[in-house]
Motif scaffolding. Structure first.
Motif, PDB file in Angstrom:
ATOM      1  N   LEU A  61       0.826  -1.196   0.000  1.00  0.00           N
ATOM      2  CA  LEU A  61       0.000   0.000   0.000  1.00  0.00           C
ATOM      3  C   LEU A  61       0.864   1.251   0.000  1.00  0.00           C
ATOM      4  CD1 LEU A  61      -2.746   1.430   0.247  1.00  0.00           C
ATOM      5  CD2 LEU A  61      -2.503   1.221   2.732  1.00  0.00           C
ATOM      6  N   PHE A  62       1.940   1.221   0.764  1.00  0.00           N
ATOM      7  CA  PHE A  62       2.771   2.410   0.894  1.00  0.00           C
ATOM      8  C   PHE A  62       3.528   2.705  -0.404  1.00  0.00           C
ATOM      9  CE2 PHE A  62       2.351   0.451   5.150  1.00  0.00           C
ATOM     10  CZ  PHE A  62       1.371   1.327   5.605  1.00  0.00           C
ATOM     11  N   LEU A  63       3.887   1.671  -1.159  1.00  0.00           N
ATOM     12  CA  LEU A  63       4.502   1.871  -2.473  1.00  0.00           C
ATOM     13  C   LEU A  63       3.491   2.503  -3.427  1.00  0.00           C
ATOM     14  CD1 LEU A  63       6.760   1.393  -4.630  1.00  0.00           C
ATOM     15  CD2 LEU A  63       5.631  -0.781  -5.078  1.00  0.00           C
ATOM     16  N   VAL A  64       2.279   1.984  -3.425  1.00  0.00           N
ATOM     17  CA  VAL A  64       1.235   2.519  -4.310  1.00  0.00           C
ATOM     18  C   VAL A  64       0.927   3.966  -3.938  1.00  0.00           C
ATOM     19  CG1 VAL A  64      -1.153   2.266  -5.097  1.00  0.00           C
ATOM     20  CG2 VAL A  64       0.258   0.246  -4.735  1.00  0.00           C
ATOM     21  N   MET A  65       0.878   4.253  -2.651  1.00  0.00           N
ATOM     22  CA  MET A  65       0.633   5.628  -2.229  1.00  0.00           C
ATOM     23  C   MET A  65       1.715   6.556  -2.761  1.00  0.00           C
ATOM     24  SD  MET A  65      -0.716   5.232   1.688  1.00  0.00           S
ATOM     25  CE  MET A  65      -0.956   6.998   1.913  1.00  0.00           C
ATOM     26  N   ARG A  66       2.959   6.138  -2.655  1.00  0.00           N
ATOM     27  CA  ARG A  66       4.057   6.979  -3.133  1.00  0.00           C
ATOM     28  C   ARG A  66       3.939   7.215  -4.641  1.00  0.00           C
ATOM     29  NH1 ARG A  66       8.506  10.010  -1.211  1.00  0.00           N
ATOM     30  NH2 ARG A  66       9.042  11.050  -3.133  1.00  0.00           N
ATOM     31  N   LYS A  67       3.559   6.183  -5.372  1.00  0.00           N
ATOM     32  CA  LYS A  67       3.393   6.330  -6.827  1.00  0.00           C
ATOM     33  C   LYS A  67       2.249   7.295  -7.148  1.00  0.00           C
ATOM     34  CE  LYS A  67       6.589   3.412  -7.919  1.00  0.00           C
ATOM     35  NZ  LYS A  67       7.830   3.856  -8.529  1.00  0.00           N
ATOM     36  N   LEU A  68       1.159   7.190  -6.401  1.00  0.00           N
ATOM     37  CA  LEU A  68       0.030   8.091  -6.638  1.00  0.00           C
ATOM     38  C   LEU A  68       0.384   9.530  -6.282  1.00  0.00           C
ATOM     39  CD1 LEU A  68      -2.934   5.875  -5.427  1.00  0.00           C
ATOM     40  CD2 LEU A  68      -2.344   6.497  -7.776  1.00  0.00           C
ATOM     41  N   ILE A  69       1.178   9.702  -5.264  1.00  0.00           N
ATOM     42  CA  ILE A  69       1.652  11.040  -4.921  1.00  0.00           C
ATOM     43  C   ILE A  69       2.475  11.601  -6.068  1.00  0.00           C
ATOM     44  CG2 ILE A  69       3.253  12.287  -3.400  1.00  0.00           C
ATOM     45  CD1 ILE A  69       2.215  10.333  -1.149  1.00  0.00           C
ATOM     46  N   ASP A  70       3.286  10.754  -6.678  1.00  0.00           N
ATOM     47  CA  ASP A  70       4.137  11.197  -7.782  1.00  0.00           C
ATOM     48  C   ASP A  70       3.340  11.641  -9.006  1.00  0.00           C
ATOM     49  OD1 ASP A  70       6.396  10.799  -6.249  1.00  0.00           O
ATOM     50  OD2 ASP A  70       6.870   8.852  -7.139  1.00  0.00           O
ATOM     51  N   VAL A  71       2.133  11.120  -9.195  1.00  0.00           N
ATOM     52  CA  VAL A  71       1.313  11.525 -10.346  1.00  0.00           C
ATOM     53  C   VAL A  71       0.220  12.517  -9.955  1.00  0.00           C
ATOM     54  CG1 VAL A  71       1.764   9.392 -11.619  1.00  0.00           C
ATOM     55  CG2 VAL A  71      -0.291   9.566 -10.215  1.00  0.00           C
ATOM     56  N   SER A  72       0.346  13.102  -8.788  1.00  0.00           N
ATOM     57  CA  SER A  72      -0.698  13.992  -8.284  1.00  0.00           C
ATOM     58  C   SER A  72      -0.905  15.233  -9.154  1.00  0.00           C
ATOM     59  CB  SER A  72      -0.398  14.399  -6.844  1.00  0.00           C
ATOM     60  OG  SER A  72       0.820  15.117  -6.788  1.00  0.00           O
ATOM     61  N   ASP A  73       0.133  15.706  -9.819  1.00  0.00           N
ATOM     62  CA  ASP A  73      -0.033  16.881 -10.681  1.00  0.00           C
ATOM     63  C   ASP A  73      -0.974  16.573 -11.844  1.00  0.00           C
ATOM     64  OD1 ASP A  73       1.634  18.376  -9.082  1.00  0.00           O
ATOM     65  OD2 ASP A  73       3.412  17.998 -10.304  1.00  0.00           O
ATOM     66  N   ILE A  74      -0.874  15.371 -12.389  1.00  0.00           N
ATOM     67  CA  ILE A  74      -1.768  14.955 -13.473  1.00  0.00           C
ATOM     68  C   ILE A  74      -3.196  14.851 -12.946  1.00  0.00           C
ATOM     69  CG2 ILE A  74      -2.305  13.121 -15.140  1.00  0.00           C
ATOM     70  CD1 ILE A  74       0.752  12.420 -14.970  1.00  0.00           C
ATOM     71  N   TYR A  75      -3.322  14.263 -11.763  1.00  0.00           N
ATOM     72  CA  TYR A  75      -4.630  14.114 -11.118  1.00  0.00           C
ATOM     73  C   TYR A  75      -5.279  15.493 -10.925  1.00  0.00           C
ATOM     74  CZ  TYR A  75      -7.979  12.520  -7.557  1.00  0.00           C
ATOM     75  OH  TYR A  75      -9.111  12.241  -6.845  1.00  0.00           O
ATOM     76  N   LEU A  76      -4.501  16.450 -10.438  1.00  0.00           N
ATOM     77  CA  LEU A  76      -5.021  17.796 -10.208  1.00  0.00           C
ATOM     78  C   LEU A  76      -5.445  18.456 -11.518  1.00  0.00           C
ATOM     79  CD1 LEU A  76      -5.599  20.234  -8.398  1.00  0.00           C
ATOM     80  CD2 LEU A  76      -3.205  20.882  -8.672  1.00  0.00           C
ATOM     81  N   ALA A  77      -4.635  18.319 -12.557  1.00  0.00           N
ATOM     82  CA  ALA A  77      -4.975  18.913 -13.857  1.00  0.00           C
ATOM     83  C   ALA A  77      -6.269  18.312 -14.402  1.00  0.00           C
ATOM     84  CB  ALA A  77      -3.827  18.703 -14.842  1.00  0.00           C
ATOM     85  N   TYR A  78      -6.398  16.997 -14.272  1.00  0.00           N
ATOM     86  CA  TYR A  78      -7.614  16.320 -14.735  1.00  0.00           C
ATOM     87  C   TYR A  78      -8.828  16.795 -13.943  1.00  0.00           C
ATOM     88  CZ  TYR A  78     -10.972  12.583 -15.604  1.00  0.00           C
ATOM     89  OH  TYR A  78     -12.098  11.879 -15.916  1.00  0.00           O
ATOM     90  N   ALA A  79      -8.709  16.798 -12.615  1.00  0.00           N
ATOM     91  CA  ALA A  79      -9.833  17.203 -11.775  1.00  0.00           C
ATOM     92  C   ALA A  79     -10.239  18.639 -12.061  1.00  0.00           C
ATOM     93  CB  ALA A  79      -9.467  17.035 -10.299  1.00  0.00           C
ATOM     94  N   SER A  80      -9.260  19.508 -12.262  1.00  0.00           N
ATOM     95  CA  SER A  80      -9.563  20.912 -12.570  1.00  0.00           C
ATOM     96  C   SER A  80     -10.268  21.049 -13.910  1.00  0.00           C
ATOM     97  CB  SER A  80      -8.274  21.739 -12.578  1.00  0.00           C
ATOM     98  OG  SER A  80      -7.705  21.757 -11.302  1.00  0.00           O
ATOM     99  N   ALA A  81      -9.810  20.322 -14.898  1.00  0.00           N
ATOM    100  CA  ALA A  81     -10.434  20.382 -16.221  1.00  0.00           C
ATOM    101  C   ALA A  81     -11.871  19.879 -16.163  1.00  0.00           C
ATOM    102  CB  ALA A  81      -9.627  19.562 -17.225  1.00  0.00           C
ATOM    103  N   VAL A  82     -12.091  18.800 -15.442  1.00  0.00           N
ATOM    104  CA  VAL A  82     -13.447  18.255 -15.317  1.00  0.00           C
ATOM    105  C   VAL A  82     -14.333  19.234 -14.562  1.00  0.00           C
ATOM    106  CG1 VAL A  82     -14.830  16.407 -14.282  1.00  0.00           C
ATOM    107  CG2 VAL A  82     -12.729  15.843 -15.500  1.00  0.00           C
ATOM    108  N   GLN A  83     -13.825  19.775 -13.461  1.00  0.00           N
ATOM    109  CA  GLN A  83     -14.603  20.708 -12.654  1.00  0.00           C
ATOM    110  C   GLN A  83     -14.984  21.950 -13.453  1.00  0.00           C
ATOM    111  OE1 GLN A  83     -15.645  19.990  -9.444  1.00  0.00           O
ATOM    112  NE2 GLN A  83     -16.978  21.729  -9.793  1.00  0.00           N
ATOM    113  N   ASN A  84     -14.097  22.422 -14.288  1.00  0.00           N
ATOM    114  CA  ASN A  84     -14.367  23.626 -15.064  1.00  0.00           C
ATOM    115  C   ASN A  84     -15.416  23.421 -16.153  1.00  0.00           C
ATOM    116  OD1 ASN A  84     -12.599  25.170 -13.586  1.00  0.00           O
ATOM    117  ND2 ASN A  84     -10.879  24.781 -14.945  1.00  0.00           N
ATOM    118  N   THR A  85     -15.707  22.196 -16.505  1.00  0.00           N
ATOM    119  CA  THR A  85     -16.711  21.936 -17.541  1.00  0.00           C
ATOM    120  C   THR A  85     -18.014  21.404 -16.952  1.00  0.00           C
ATOM    121  OG1 THR A  85     -15.886  19.684 -17.883  1.00  0.00           O
ATOM    122  CG2 THR A  85     -14.947  21.429 -19.260  1.00  0.00           C
TER     123      THR A  85
END
Length: 136
Positions: free
Chosen positions: A31-55
């Motif tokens: 779990l802790f490895l997966v968490m670290r990987k998800l943290i590493d892609v958080s910028d993509i997650y934020l960009a996606y969430a922002s784009a979806v929220q704006n539409t």
């Protein structure tokens, strides 16, 4: 791609696929490895969430969390079975923890992202583990 949302969706799907492949090849469902990987892609997650929220319409809840929750189900169940994580913790709470760790790390005054994220993750994990245990 027709729009930014499709582009971010494709990039996020690709990153999640890479995490799955890495977990399979390393034989590590930690779990802790997966968490670290998800943290590493958080910028993509934020960009996606922002784009979806704006539409979206103003009352619509827009979160790509469902896209990544499945990635956490098995490692989270294993961590719970090993007593490493409180039984009440959900995959969505783990995603929330990852986002909390990732965002705003520059405010810590630490110039090295990995050091800042490591410190934040360690602190966050202490809140996920059962009383009397320490995070791996």
């Amino acid at each position: 791609f027709r729009d930014r949302i499709e582009l971010y969706q494709a990039v996020l799907d690709h990153e999640v696929d890479l995490i799955k492949q890495e977990m399979r090849s390393a034989g590590d469902g930690s779990l802790f490895l997966v968490m670290r990987k998800l943290i590493d892609v958080s910028d993509i997650y934020l960009a996606y969430a922002s784009a979806v929220q704006n539409t979206a319409t103003p009352t619509e809840v827009c979160s790509p969390a469902d896209l990544m929750a499945d990635l956490l189900e098995v490692p989270l169940a294993l961590a719970k079975g090993q007593g490493l994580v409180r039984l009440a913790v959900t995959a969505y709470e783990v995603l929330l923890a990852c986002r909390m760790v990732a965002y705003g790390w520059r405010l810590d005054g630490e110039p090295d992202r990995d050091v800042a994220i490591g410190r934040r993750l360690s602190l966050m994990l202490s809140g996920l583990v059962p009383d009397g245990r320490t995070a791996a």
